[in-house]
Design an enzyme around this catalytic site. Structure first.
Site, PDB file in Angstrom:
ATOM      1  N   ARG A 199      10.044 -14.881   0.079  1.00 34.56           N
ATOM      2  CA  ARG A 199      11.131 -15.871  -0.045  1.00 34.56           C
ATOM      3  C   ARG A 199      11.277 -16.267  -1.248  1.00 34.56           C
ATOM      4  O   ARG A 199      10.381 -16.367  -1.970  1.00 34.56           O
ATOM      5  CB  ARG A 199      10.514 -17.044   0.865  1.00 34.56           C
ATOM      6  CG  ARG A 199      11.356 -18.299   0.960  1.00 34.56           C
ATOM      7  CD  ARG A 199      12.781 -17.954   1.877  1.00 34.56           C
ATOM      8  NE  ARG A 199      13.446 -19.244   2.349  1.00 34.56           N
ATOM      9  CZ  ARG A 199      14.662 -19.035   3.033  1.00 34.56           C
ATOM     10  NH1 ARG A 199      15.106 -18.083   3.234  1.00 34.56           N
ATOM     11  NH2 ARG A 199      15.160 -20.416   3.450  1.00 34.56           N
ATOM     12  N   THR A 231      23.505 -12.934   6.134  1.00 39.74           N
ATOM     13  CA  THR A 231      21.960 -12.387   6.214  1.00 39.74           C
ATOM     14  C   THR A 231      22.066 -11.007   7.082  1.00 39.74           C
ATOM     15  O   THR A 231      23.259 -10.801   7.394  1.00 39.74           O
ATOM     16  CB  THR A 231      20.960 -13.096   6.696  1.00 39.74           C
ATOM     17  OG1 THR A 231      20.924 -14.427   5.878  1.00 39.74           O
ATOM     18  CG2 THR A 231      19.713 -12.743   6.933  1.00 39.74           C
ATOM     19  N   GLU A 241      21.391 -15.664   1.120  1.00 38.67           N
ATOM     20  CA  GLU A 241      21.833 -16.761   1.881  1.00 38.67           C
ATOM     21  C   GLU A 241      23.379 -16.990   2.303  1.00 38.67           C
ATOM     22  O   GLU A 241      23.779 -16.203   3.195  1.00 38.67           O
ATOM     23  CB  GLU A 241      21.502 -18.096   1.114  1.00 38.67           C
ATOM     24  CG  GLU A 241      21.747 -19.461   1.368  1.00 38.67           C
ATOM     25  CD  GLU A 241      22.005 -19.948   2.871  1.00 38.67           C
ATOM     26  OE1 GLU A 241      21.451 -19.357   3.772  1.00 38.67           O
ATOM     27  OE2 GLU A 241      22.878 -20.794   3.096  1.00 38.67           O
ATOM     28  N   GLU A 293      19.848 -19.391  -2.224  1.00 34.36           N
ATOM     29  CA  GLU A 293      18.796 -19.845  -1.110  1.00 34.36           C
ATOM     30  C   GLU A 293      18.492 -21.269  -1.193  1.00 34.36           C
ATOM     31  O   GLU A 293      18.077 -21.872  -0.156  1.00 34.36           O
ATOM     32  CB  GLU A 293      17.591 -18.805  -1.236  1.00 34.36           C
ATOM     33  CG  GLU A 293      16.951 -18.631   0.151  1.00 34.36           C
ATOM     34  CD  GLU A 293      17.955 -17.399   0.980  1.00 34.36           C
ATOM     35  OE1 GLU A 293      18.171 -17.991   1.966  1.00 34.36           O
ATOM     36  OE2 GLU A 293      18.058 -16.789   0.374  1.00 34.36           O
ATOM     37  N   ASP A 300      19.185 -24.106   1.141  1.00 36.62           N
ATOM     38  CA  ASP A 300      18.606 -24.310   2.593  1.00 36.62           C
ATOM     39  C   ASP A 300      17.419 -25.429   2.454  1.00 36.62           C
ATOM     40  O   ASP A 300      16.964 -25.929   3.414  1.00 36.62           O
ATOM     41  CB  ASP A 300      17.568 -23.027   2.910  1.00 36.62           C
ATOM     42  CG  ASP A 300      18.335 -21.854   3.655  1.00 36.62           C
ATOM     43  OD1 ASP A 300      19.524 -22.219   3.790  1.00 36.62           O
ATOM     44  OD2 ASP A 300      17.966 -20.767   3.784  1.00 36.62           O
ATOM     45  N   SER A 342      13.268 -21.524   6.020  1.00 34.79           N
ATOM     46  CA  SER A 342      14.174 -20.216   6.577  1.00 34.79           C
ATOM     47  C   SER A 342      14.248 -20.452   8.198  1.00 34.79           C
ATOM     48  O   SER A 342      13.425 -21.193   8.753  1.00 34.79           O
ATOM     49  CB  SER A 342      13.610 -19.237   6.085  1.00 34.79           C
ATOM     50  OG  SER A 342      14.291 -18.308   6.585  1.00 34.79           O
ATOM     51  N   SER A 343      15.113 -19.726   8.629  1.00 33.84           N
ATOM     52  CA  SER A 343      15.131 -19.555  10.048  1.00 33.84           C
ATOM     53  C   SER A 343      14.873 -18.063  10.392  1.00 33.84           C
ATOM     54  O   SER A 343      15.248 -17.557  11.519  1.00 33.84           O
ATOM     55  CB  SER A 343      16.583 -20.071  10.519  1.00 33.84           C
ATOM     56  OG  SER A 343      16.905 -21.401  10.322  1.00 33.84           O
ATOM     57  N   GLY A 382      22.303 -14.924  10.478  1.00 33.86           N
ATOM     58  CA  GLY A 382      22.942 -16.136  11.247  1.00 33.86           C
ATOM     59  C   GLY A 382      22.329 -17.468  10.860  1.00 33.86           C
ATOM     60  O   GLY A 382      22.468 -18.256  11.909  1.00 33.86           O
TER      61      GLY A 382
HETATM   62  N1  GLU Z   1      19.067 -18.824   4.265  1.00 31.94           N
HETATM   63  C1  GLU Z   1      19.046 -18.436   5.795  1.00 31.94           C
HETATM   64  C2  GLU Z   1      17.620 -18.632   6.358  1.00 31.94           C
HETATM   65  O1  GLU Z   1      16.789 -18.147   5.510  1.00 31.94           O
HETATM   66  C3  GLU Z   1      19.224 -16.942   5.914  1.00 31.94           C
HETATM   67  C4  GLU Z   1      20.815 -16.829   5.748  1.00 31.94           C
HETATM   68  C5  GLU Z   1      21.417 -17.109   6.889  1.00 31.94           C
HETATM   69  O2  GLU Z   1      21.432 -16.407   7.896  1.00 31.94           O
HETATM   70  O3  GLU Z   1      22.101 -18.146   7.087  1.00 31.94           O
HETATM   71  O4  GLU Z   1      17.288 -19.083   7.344  1.00 31.94           O
END
Ligand code: GLU
Length: 580
Positions: free
Chosen positions: A106, A395, A415, A434, A437, A458-459, A479
């Site tokens: 990350r 992503t 991101e 990023e 986030d 993050s997700s 997503g």
């Molecule tokens: N930045 C997002 C995350 O780490 C991933 C990018 C996305 O899919 O929006 O959750």
């Protein structure tokens, strides 16, 4: 010409009616979403990336070699979703040692960033700025992954990407459309416009897109190693671009400069982390721990479902709502995330108790993961209820398995689609955004406020499922925060509703993340809207959710690789074929 004998087992199943059946020994000339066979397998969103992975596997490389090679190719062919200036998370199964590892690549906040650095800045303005660029993690992650688990050097693993960048790839509708959606900001940076808007417009569908600058960058990275980025010349150029973005003369865009210094790059480390682990329906599910909320949120929701007598779509949405309430309150890159409690059966039972006939009132307050659980406890009176902020469909995710049984689930990103919109001049790659986030604040007590060196929450949810100590599935999706619900819904489709994996991926999706409305694809609305609205849900259309990739291990070395049949233009599944 060598005659290829196709083993009876190496058949290829396709959901796309137009896709030809192709012998598993030859990579298919076009994308097919489902492939089944032996000898290892891969699924990515992209034909070139899947071909690169399969080529590595066939030459005797292992799953990690193939995952890194494919990830680097995606930096060329999916440059708006991933790249060497981005980051990601890997969950890896080492078959020989029978261990699951995760690698955190990350991005980090520069050391000059504080809890107020993003306060008051309009989100859209932050997206296209130097300020949102995190210290890139991808290259350090590739390097660590290969050193720990691979057989190839970074130099070798970058070769397929160098080839694709210099020879070019065919522009498809998705690449064209993503460029067009970004055109207004791409034209505001001289370097980005020169690369992605040649002649002032997005490259035409069907044309060949070459990126000689990126080929040269990868070549030099291969020669010089990661230190060239983490403290060397390439690093200096990244810092220069972040501090003084190459704004097109005459542009009126307010482009905020960033805080990154070369010392931040020198200090960057990819990290090995303990995976999250939950039991679910007799299976064991491993995921990514903080700074991702993927493993904890998918895991908590699965535990909640496991505690319910019956699971339908209502229960799926409610478990997700409650797990997101807890994610938003407790998970971030901070010491003391109550991970063990969030993933405990006691806590899950207490949360499951809130799920009744009607949807929980919005916003659901977080629970109290304090180790003291009653049968149906009241919500926490200290942590505030925080709905999930909106996120876009960016992503990418890939899965690879090799003939030895090693497995990689790898989520990678810059991101936003197109990252921060700024190409490093002459280098052929975009920077990430990023750091958007992070919670911008003010939000006292929020676990995801920025801090020096901190990783934004993050997700991303690369996930491995085991049955009796053996891997049975690997999956993940892009997503933003819908990554979590897409992974969860595929698991629910597969293990609660009994769908086969291709159906479980293709099935219409809905996503509830402790938001007032539940977003759902049209086919999901058609099937469930009436029933769910009668139970207090408020549904709204989201035309497309996620773009998953997955593998299922069918026993005796046989693997089914699955990508999207339709979403994002469909993905590419392949098997390496058996040479026995
Ligand atoms: N930045 C997002 C995350 O780490 C991933 C990018 C996305 O899919 O929006 O959750």
């Amino acid at each position: 010409m060598r005659r290829v004998i196709v083993p009876a087992a190496a058949v290829l199943v396709s959901l796309a009616p137009a896709a030809p059946a192709v012998a598993a020994h030859h990579p298919p000339p076009q994308k097919v979403p489902v492939a089944e066979g032996h000898g290892g397998a891969v699924a990515t969103v992209d034909l070139d990336a899947s071909r690169a992975a399969v080529a590595v596997l066939r030459r005797g490389g292992n799953a990690m070699d193939a995952a890194v090679a494919a990830g680097a190719v995606l930096g060329v062919t999916e440059p708006y979703s991933a790249g060497l200036a981005g980051g990601g998370f890997m969950v890896y199964y080492d078959a020989r040692r029978r261990q699951v590892h995760t690698i955190d690549g990350r991005e980090t906040a520069p050391r000059a960033m504080t809890s107020t650095s993003l306060e008051g800045i309009p989100f859209e303005e932050a997206v296209t700025s130097g300020l949102s660029a995190g210290v890139p993690g991808a290259v350090a992650q590739w390097d660590l992954a290969l050193r720990r688990f691979g057989t190839l050097s970074l130099r070798q693993a970058l070769q397929p990407a160098i080839e694709v960048a210099s020879k070019g790839f065919v522009v498809d509708q998705t690449f064209h459309d993503q460029t067009a959606q970004n055109a207004a900001r791409f034209k505001d940076f001289t370097s980005t416009a020169a690369l992605y808007l040649p002649g002032g417009a997005p490259p035409a569908v069907g044309s060949v897109f070459r990126n000689p600058d990126l080929a040269a960058t990868y070549r030099e990275l291969a020669r010089r190693g990661p230190g060239w980025l983490y403290g060397g010349r390439l690093g200096s150029e990244i810092v220069e671009t972040v501090k003084r973005p190459p704004v097109t003369p005459g542009s009126t865009r307010n482009v905020r400069p960033g805080l990154m210094e070369l010392g931040d790059l020198r200090a960057y480390r990819a990290l090995m982390r303990e995976p999250t682990r939950v039991g679910y329906r007799g299976l064991t599910v491993y995921g990514m721990a903080p700074p991702s909320s993927g493993g904890s949120t998918v895991g908590e929701a699965l535990n909640i479902l496991d505690a319910l007598p019956r699971v339908g779509v209502h229960e799926y949405l409610e478990a997700s709502r409650l797990a997101f309430a807890d994610r938003n309150a407790y998970v971030g890159d901070i010491p003391g995330v109550p991970l063990r409690e969030l993933l405990s059966d006691g806590f899950a039972k207490e949360r499951a108790c809130l799920i009744g006939e009607r949807a929980v009132k919005h916003p659901a307050p977080p629970g109290a993961p304090d180790g003291d659980y009653g049968p149906c406890a009241p919500p926490s009176d200290t942590a505030p209820a925080t709905p999930t902020a909106a996120e876009g469909p960016e992503t990418t995710h890939l899965v690879v398995a090799d003939r030895w049984g090693n497995v990689v689930a790898y989520n990678l990103t810059i991101e936003s689609t197109g990252g921060n919109g700024i190409v490093v001049p002459g280098r052929g790659f975009l920077l990430n955004n990023e750091l958007t986030d992070f919670t911008f604040g003010p939000a006292p007590g929020d676990p995801n406020l920025p801090a020096p060196g901190k990783r934004p929450r993050s997700s991303m949810a690369p996930t491995l499922v085991f049955d009796d100590g053996r891997p049975v599935m690997a999956l993940g999706s892009p997503g933003g925060s819908t990554i979590i619900t897409t992974v969860l819904q595929i698991l629910v489709n597969r293990y609660e509703f009994g769908m086969r994996l291709p159906e479980a991926l293709a099935a219409p999706r809905a996503t509830q993340r402790n938001t007032a409305q539940t977003q759902a694809e049209q086919a999901f609305l058609d099937a469930y809207e009436t029933e769910l609205e009668a139970r207090g849900h408020d549904l709204v259309l989201n035309p497309e959710i996620g773009a998953a990739t997955a593998l299922e291990f069918l026993g005796r070395g046989r693997i089914q690789a699955v990508a999207e049949p339709v979403r994002r233009g469909g993905g590419s599944a392949m098997v390496a074929g058996s040479h026995r």
